[in-house]
Design a protein around this motif. Structure first.
Motif, short mmCIF file in Angstrom:
data_model
loop_
_atom_site.label_atom_id
_atom_site.label_comp_id
_atom_site.label_asym_id
_atom_site.label_seq_id
_atom_site.Cartn_x
_atom_site.Cartn_y
_atom_site.Cartn_z
N GLU A 1 13.73 57.10 13.23
CA GLU A 1 14.78 57.79 12.53
C GLU A 1 13.83 57.97 11.44
O GLU A 1 13.53 56.70 10.44
N PRO A 2 14.08 58.69 10.40
CA PRO A 2 13.45 59.21 9.42
C PRO A 2 13.51 58.19 7.75
O PRO A 2 12.89 57.93 6.66
N ARG A 3 15.04 58.38 8.40
CA ARG A 3 15.99 57.32 7.49
C ARG A 3 16.38 55.86 7.65
O ARG A 3 16.61 54.99 6.51
N THR B 1 12.77 40.11 1.16
CA THR B 1 11.33 40.35 0.98
C THR B 1 10.47 40.19 2.39
O THR B 1 10.71 38.75 2.71
N VAL B 2 9.56 40.60 1.95
CA VAL B 2 8.48 40.73 3.14
C VAL B 2 7.03 40.85 2.68
O VAL B 2 7.16 41.74 1.56
N LEU B 3 6.19 40.52 2.84
CA LEU B 3 5.24 41.06 2.57
C LEU B 3 4.28 42.74 3.61
O LEU B 3 4.26 42.45 4.28
N LEU B 4 4.04 43.54 2.74
CA LEU B 4 3.08 44.83 2.80
C LEU B 4 1.91 44.78 2.35
O LEU B 4 1.55 45.23 1.23
N ASP B 5 0.91 44.68 3.26
CA ASP B 5 -0.45 44.26 3.11
C ASP B 5 -0.81 44.01 1.90
O ASP B 5 -1.16 43.35 1.15
N GLY B 6 0.45 42.33 2.02
CA GLY B 6 0.46 40.93 1.50
C GLY B 6 1.03 40.89 0.44
O GLY B 6 0.71 40.40 -1.06
N MET B 7 1.30 42.25 0.04
CA MET B 7 2.38 42.19 -1.26
C MET B 7 3.87 42.00 -1.55
O MET B 7 4.49 43.08 0.10
N SER B 8 4.17 41.49 -1.99
CA SER B 8 5.97 41.44 -1.18
C SER B 8 7.14 42.90 -2.11
O SER B 8 6.31 43.87 -2.50
N VAL B 9 8.09 43.12 -0.91
CA VAL B 9 8.57 44.40 -1.09
C VAL B 9 9.82 44.07 -0.54
O VAL B 9 9.87 43.19 0.41
N LYS B 10 11.27 44.74 -1.22
CA LYS B 10 12.40 44.60 -0.42
C LYS B 10 12.12 45.53 0.07
O LYS B 10 12.49 46.83 0.28
N SER B 11 12.53 45.31 1.33
CA SER B 11 12.51 45.70 2.75
C SER B 11 13.77 47.10 2.52
O SER B 11 13.52 47.61 3.56
N CYS B 12 14.86 46.64 1.69
CA CYS B 12 16.32 47.33 2.07
C CYS B 12 15.08 48.65 1.63
O CYS B 12 16.44 49.45 1.30
N SER B 13 14.30 48.84 0.25
CA SER B 13 14.37 49.63 -0.52
C SER B 13 13.23 50.73 0.18
O SER B 13 12.40 51.07 -0.48
N VAL B 14 12.49 50.04 1.42
CA VAL B 14 11.03 50.52 2.10
C VAL B 14 11.44 51.76 3.49
O VAL B 14 11.85 50.72 3.84
N LEU B 15 11.15 52.37 3.89
CA LEU B 15 11.60 52.90 5.17
C LEU B 15 10.57 52.59 5.92
O LEU B 15 9.38 52.06 5.79
#
Length: 168
Positions: free
Chosen positions: A18-20, A49-63
Motif C-alpha cells: 500500500e502506498p501509505r 531506527t534502522v539503517l537505510l543505505d547505511g544511514m539511520s532513519v526512523k522507520s516510522c517516518s519512512v514509507l
C-alpha cells in the motif's frame, strides 16, 4: 498497488505494498523483522531506527515505497557469521539497557554515529543520540557502550597499521 524491491538484512524482497504503508510496519508485519519495535509512531522516540543505505532513519517516518531500490539493515541483520555486532556486545557488557525497548534503535543510531565519527567524545555521543529516547536509564551506560564499541570497531584498523609499520 506499487511494487517494491528492497534488500533487508542481505535478502532481497519483491512485494506489492500500500502506498501509505510505513517501513516499520512492512518490516514487522510482512517480513517478520520484529526486532524493530513500534515506539511512538510519531518519530519522537527513535526505537524503530534502522539503517537505510547505511544511514539511520526512523522507520516510522519512512514509507515502504521510499525504501524501493535501497538496502535496509535492522538490528537482526547486524551479526556477522553468527557473532553479534561489536555494538550489540558493548551494550550487553556495559549494561546499557533496562527494559530494552529503545535498545534496537539506540544500537542502530550508534552504528551510524560511528560511521561518521570513529572516536566520539561523550558529548558527541550524547548529541548524536539526541533523537533516541530512553525512559529507563540515565544514558551513561549507553554512552559507555558506544565508547567501548568505538574502541573495538577501531581495533582491526589499528592492528593493520601496526602490522604495516612492523614489516616496513
Amino acid at each position: 498497488m506499487p511494487r517494491i524491491r528492497v534488500e533487508v538484512d542481505g535478502a532481497t524482497y519483491d512485494d506489492d505494498v500500500e502506498p501509505r504503508l510505513l517501513l516499520v510496519h512492512y518490516l514487522r508485519e510482512r517480513l517478520g523483522k520484529v526486532g524493530t519495535p513500534v515506539g511512538c509512531d510519531t518519530s519522537n522516540c527513535g526505537a524503530c531506527t534502522v539503517l537505510l543505505d547505511g544511514m539511520s532513519v526512523k522507520s516510522c517516518s519512512v514509507l515502504a515505497v521510499q525504501a524501493d531500490g535501497h538496502d535496509v539493515t535492522t538490528v537482526e541483520g547486524l551479526g556477522i557469521d553468527g557473532a553479534i555486532h561489536p555494538m550489540q556486545q558493548a551494550f550487553h557488557e556495559e549494561h546499557a539497557l533496562q527494559c530494552g525497548y529503545c535498545t534496537p534503535g539506540m544500537i542502530m543510531a550508534s552504528i551510524d554515529l560511528l560511521r561518521d565519527n570513529a572516536d566520539p567524545s561523550e558529548e558527541e555521543i550524547r548529541d548524536g543520540l539526541e533523537g533516541n529516547l530512553c525512559r529507563c536509564t540515565g544514558y551513561q551506560n549507553i554512552v559507555n557502550a558506544v565508547r567501548r564499541a568505538a574502541g573495538e570497531m577501531r581495533k582491526p584498523a589499528e592492528a593493520h597499521v601496526t602490522e604495516r609499520e612492523v614489516t616496513s
